[in-house]
Design a protein around this motif. Sequence first.
Motif, PDB file in Angstrom:
ATOM      1  N   THR A  61       0.838  -1.200   0.000  1.00 53.49           N
ATOM      2  CA  THR A  61       0.000   0.000   0.000  1.00 53.49           C
ATOM      3  C   THR A  61       0.873   1.250   0.000  1.00 53.49           C
ATOM      4  N   ILE A  62       1.937   1.225   0.804  1.00 54.36           N
ATOM      5  CA  ILE A  62       2.816   2.399   0.878  1.00 54.36           C
ATOM      6  C   ILE A  62       3.413   2.675  -0.502  1.00 54.36           C
ATOM      7  N   ALA A  63       3.910   1.612  -1.144  1.00 52.01           N
ATOM      8  CA  ALA A  63       4.523   1.781  -2.467  1.00 52.01           C
ATOM      9  C   ALA A  63       3.516   2.303  -3.485  1.00 52.01           C
ATOM     10  N   GLU A  64       2.284   1.799  -3.407  1.00 52.84           N
ATOM     11  CA  GLU A  64       1.258   2.209  -4.375  1.00 52.84           C
ATOM     12  C   GLU A  64       0.801   3.647  -4.174  1.00 52.84           C
ATOM     13  N   GLU A  65       0.943   4.135  -2.944  1.00 50.60           N
ATOM     14  CA  GLU A  65       0.376   5.448  -2.609  1.00 50.60           C
ATOM     15  C   GLU A  65       1.426   6.556  -2.481  1.00 50.60           C
ATOM     16  N   MET A  66       2.669   6.265  -2.858  1.00 48.29           N
ATOM     17  CA  MET A  66       3.714   7.292  -2.746  1.00 48.29           C
ATOM     18  C   MET A  66       3.408   8.474  -3.674  1.00 48.29           C
ATOM     19  N   SER A  67       4.036   9.589  -3.396  1.00 50.82           N
ATOM     20  CA  SER A  67       3.780  10.824  -4.162  1.00 50.82           C
ATOM     21  C   SER A  67       3.962  10.631  -5.667  1.00 50.82           C
ATOM     22  N   TYR A  68       4.967   9.808  -6.037  1.00 52.96           N
ATOM     23  CA  TYR A  68       5.231   9.660  -7.470  1.00 52.96           C
ATOM     24  C   TYR A  68       4.076   9.027  -8.242  1.00 52.96           C
ATOM     25  N   ALA A  69       3.119   8.438  -7.538  1.00 51.07           N
ATOM     26  CA  ALA A  69       1.973   7.826  -8.219  1.00 51.07           C
ATOM     27  C   ALA A  69       0.861   8.840  -8.488  1.00 51.07           C
ATOM     28  N   TYR A  70       0.993  10.043  -7.930  1.00 48.93           N
ATOM     29  CA  TYR A  70      -0.079  11.044  -8.017  1.00 48.93           C
ATOM     30  C   TYR A  70       0.360  12.319  -8.720  1.00 48.93           C
ATOM     31  N   LYS A  71      -0.668  13.021  -9.275  1.00 46.76           N
ATOM     32  CA  LYS A  71      -0.444  14.376  -9.773  1.00 46.76           C
ATOM     33  C   LYS A  71      -0.141  15.270  -8.576  1.00 46.76           C
ATOM     34  N   ASP A  72       0.499  16.400  -8.850  1.00 51.92           N
ATOM     35  CA  ASP A  72       0.721  17.377  -7.789  1.00 51.92           C
ATOM     36  C   ASP A  72      -0.602  18.111  -7.571  1.00 51.92           C
ATOM     37  N   VAL A  73      -1.186  17.940  -6.391  1.00 49.66           N
ATOM     38  CA  VAL A  73      -2.511  18.516  -6.138  1.00 49.66           C
ATOM     39  C   VAL A  73      -2.495  20.044  -6.246  1.00 49.66           C
ATOM     40  N   SER A  74      -1.307  20.652  -6.073  1.00 43.89           N
ATOM     41  CA  SER A  74      -1.280  22.122  -6.148  1.00 43.89           C
ATOM     42  C   SER A  74      -1.573  22.606  -7.573  1.00 43.89           C
ATOM     43  N   ASP A  75      -1.228  21.804  -8.595  1.00 43.23           N
ATOM     44  CA  ASP A  75      -1.565  22.175  -9.979  1.00 43.23           C
ATOM     45  C   ASP A  75      -3.082  22.217 -10.158  1.00 43.23           C
ATOM     46  N   VAL A  76      -3.758  21.260  -9.520  1.00 39.55           N
ATOM     47  CA  VAL A  76      -5.217  21.147  -9.609  1.00 39.55           C
ATOM     48  C   VAL A  76      -5.879  22.329  -8.879  1.00 39.55           C
ATOM     49  N   VAL A  77      -5.402  22.560  -7.665  1.00 34.92           N
ATOM     50  CA  VAL A  77      -5.975  23.608  -6.817  1.00 34.92           C
ATOM     51  C   VAL A  77      -5.766  24.993  -7.453  1.00 34.92           C
ATOM     52  N   GLU A  78      -4.610  25.175  -8.070  1.00 35.11           N
ATOM     53  CA  GLU A  78      -4.290  26.467  -8.693  1.00 35.11           C
ATOM     54  C   GLU A  78      -5.322  26.815  -9.776  1.00 35.11           C
ATOM     55  N   VAL A  79      -5.766  25.815 -10.537  1.00 34.27           N
ATOM     56  CA  VAL A  79      -6.764  26.073 -11.593  1.00 34.27           C
ATOM     57  C   VAL A  79      -8.063  26.574 -10.977  1.00 34.27           C
ATOM     58  N   MET A  80      -8.509  25.916  -9.903  1.00 33.82           N
ATOM     59  CA  MET A  80      -9.771  26.312  -9.252  1.00 33.82           C
ATOM     60  C   MET A  80      -9.645  27.721  -8.660  1.00 33.82           C
ATOM     61  N   HIS A  81      -8.469  28.015  -8.097  1.00 32.91           N
ATOM     62  CA  HIS A  81      -8.231  29.321  -7.482  1.00 32.91           C
ATOM     63  C   HIS A  81      -8.233  30.417  -8.550  1.00 32.91           C
ATOM     64  N   LYS A  82      -7.503  30.187  -9.631  1.00 32.98           N
ATOM     65  CA  LYS A  82      -7.427  31.180 -10.712  1.00 32.98           C
ATOM     66  C   LYS A  82      -8.782  31.384 -11.367  1.00 32.98           C
ATOM     67  N   ALA A  83      -9.534  30.288 -11.498  1.00 28.34           N
ATOM     68  CA  ALA A  83     -10.858  30.382 -12.129  1.00 28.34           C
ATOM     69  C   ALA A  83     -11.869  31.021 -11.181  1.00 28.34           C
ATOM     70  N   GLY A  84     -11.496  31.157  -9.909  1.00 24.63           N
ATOM     71  CA  GLY A  84     -12.399  31.764  -8.927  1.00 24.63           C
ATOM     72  C   GLY A  84     -13.507  30.825  -8.468  1.00 24.63           C
ATOM     73  N   ILE A  85     -13.358  29.543  -8.758  1.00 22.94           N
ATOM     74  CA  ILE A  85     -14.394  28.560  -8.382  1.00 22.94           C
ATOM     75  C   ILE A  85     -14.298  28.251  -6.881  1.00 22.94           C
ATOM     76  N   SER A  86     -13.084  28.226  -6.361  1.00 26.41           N
ATOM     77  CA  SER A  86     -12.884  28.161  -4.913  1.00 26.41           C
ATOM     78  C   SER A  86     -11.511  28.765  -4.644  1.00 26.41           C
ATOM     79  N   VAL A  87     -11.373  29.413  -3.498  1.00 24.44           N
ATOM     80  CA  VAL A  87     -10.133  30.160  -3.274  1.00 24.44           C
ATOM     81  C   VAL A  87      -9.300  29.528  -2.158  1.00 24.44           C
ATOM     82  N   LYS A  88      -7.982  29.661  -2.310  1.00 25.19           N
ATOM     83  CA  LYS A  88      -7.063  29.018  -1.367  1.00 25.19           C
ATOM     84  C   LYS A  88      -7.109  29.695   0.001  1.00 25.19           C
TER      85      LYS A  88
END
Lengths: 141, 484
Positions: free
Chosen positions: B445-472
Amino acid sequence: MKNFRIIEHTADIAVEVRAPDLEKLFLYSAEAWLNAVVYTEPATSGEMKEIKLESSSLEVLLVEFLGELNYLLNTKRWIYLNTEKISIKQNGKFKLTAVIKGTKLNGINVKLKNEIKAITFHQMNIERTESGFKTKIIFDI
Amino acid sequence: MKIQGIEINQLTDTLWEIPKQGGMLVPGRIYTSKNLLENTLQNDEAIKQVVNVAHLPGIQKYSLAMPDIHWGYGFPIGGVAATDLDEGVISPGGVGYDINCGVRLARTSLEFDTIRKRIPKLVENLFKNIPTGVGASGAIRKLSAKEIKKILEKGSQWAVEQGFGTDEDIIFTEEQGRLKNANPDAVSDRAIERGMDQAGTLGSGNHFLEVDVVEEIYDEEKAGIFGLFKGQIVILIHTGSRGLGYQVCDDYLKILVEAGNKYGFRLPDKQLACAPINSEEGRNYLGAMQAAANFAWNNRQVIMHLAKKTLKQTLGVSGSELDFHLIYDVCHNIAKIEEHNINGEKKKVCVHRKGATRAFPPGSEFIPQKYSSTGQPVLIPGDMGRYSYVLAGTEKAMEETFGSSCHGAGRVKSRHKALKIGKGRDLVAELKKEGIEIQARGYRTIAEEMSYAYKDVSDVVEVMHKAGISVKVAKVRPVGVIKG
């Protein structure tokens, strides 16, 4: 040699199953399910259970059959080992009768690998091929 | 540009549109960035799924996707669609198997610097007290079918009545932890049986409980009202309705696949199986789905209570010293009947959020009074090695996305590939070096869930923040993790 092929999938487990007839397609699909839930198949004697299912399509029938194995494991703590007998007949609806062998998880040495939430319909399409049947199955984990 | 043969036009820096074509009843709209679009969606079927969802009878305005969009079953993960209550449909594929999978964030008065050395013991005890892993069971005594039905009816209020929490927890839970039209009788015996010993369990996969520290504050005023300050210890919980919810989805997908023939729907994907909202099948699914959602809220409530108790015992602090409070609990897999502005008119619709978080604005009557000036807290978990975000809902989300935002990072590497990368490495030690204590059922589980298996959530959040859909509002970083 395994009777199914694991396909690369980002979040879940996908397999392609090919078989000379429908009964074997279901049987090999059950092998693929077992491979997804345990590290090594337990070598043990077991008890028999009879399963009877019917459905208007083969895809729903396959989802129900594998769903039955998943239910027995997750709820009854009873693990499927193999299929002793299986027959699929069409008389308006598709009807499956099977005798499966399995055993209670308590007291056997088996390590569970994945909890399968469900057997999905996604990209499932039971097709005829030149040498029998094939389908893709995606297990949501 | 074209992705997977589908035309997609850029409207703004953060919004792309798929024009109506073929059997699409509305256009598709994807909130994303050029970077995310080019690097994560080129070989993904998710764009096609946005098109497929646009075929659903009664769909309103747009088939929407949030920046964490990726391939799901039926709907893409990160998909949002609202359907007309009279002419529209409800689809289990628009909710997902893990009904009311969601996140809750609780705050404490503890500062990381003062408990730093006790984190390993705390993580050990949390892991002992909260059942995790494949088929986890037994957080509380095994319940009878009758008691499970009570949970399905009452949601997290059941837990509070049993002593697993306070009335204040109810106020700070989306829908007060209970969808009132839930119909426990529409839930199969099998689903109830699957849930019997799973109340208060975390489960496996990407579900987790984290001890986090507030690392950055972006909006002091909102953070102050949420009760967040830099260096503070908070608890983040991510789980859902466990086997009970999976079974409800499974049961109704089969029913609706068969019902599809009856209603003559011609949909591009079986997994989009649906029924008119006001049909018998539609009503039953809605009632059962709401009941499963209540089970999930109860689950997170019990887990939070067990965590609170563990914190008190391990750190030897009193209730008032710990000052433990729920900030908010959000669900990100759900279909809700809500009122929205459709082409200038207020109208009740069924909003499907599949991997999308409700993000209601300041002044909304559906959020706690305390947050009337900030908007609803929107909780976005990242991966266990990096960070998660706390955002706030906005009016723009109401105007554009049926009051919805993103829900997380999303995998980029398969479990198999992640395992390969982790092979031969001491990942527990690597995380420890980064200041993260982890306990999990297995190394896999640890190996499957390491950071390298995921997108950087800050890239996702930045889009919502810039679009004004939700703010940081704030960023939190894990210092202790328990997983299945």
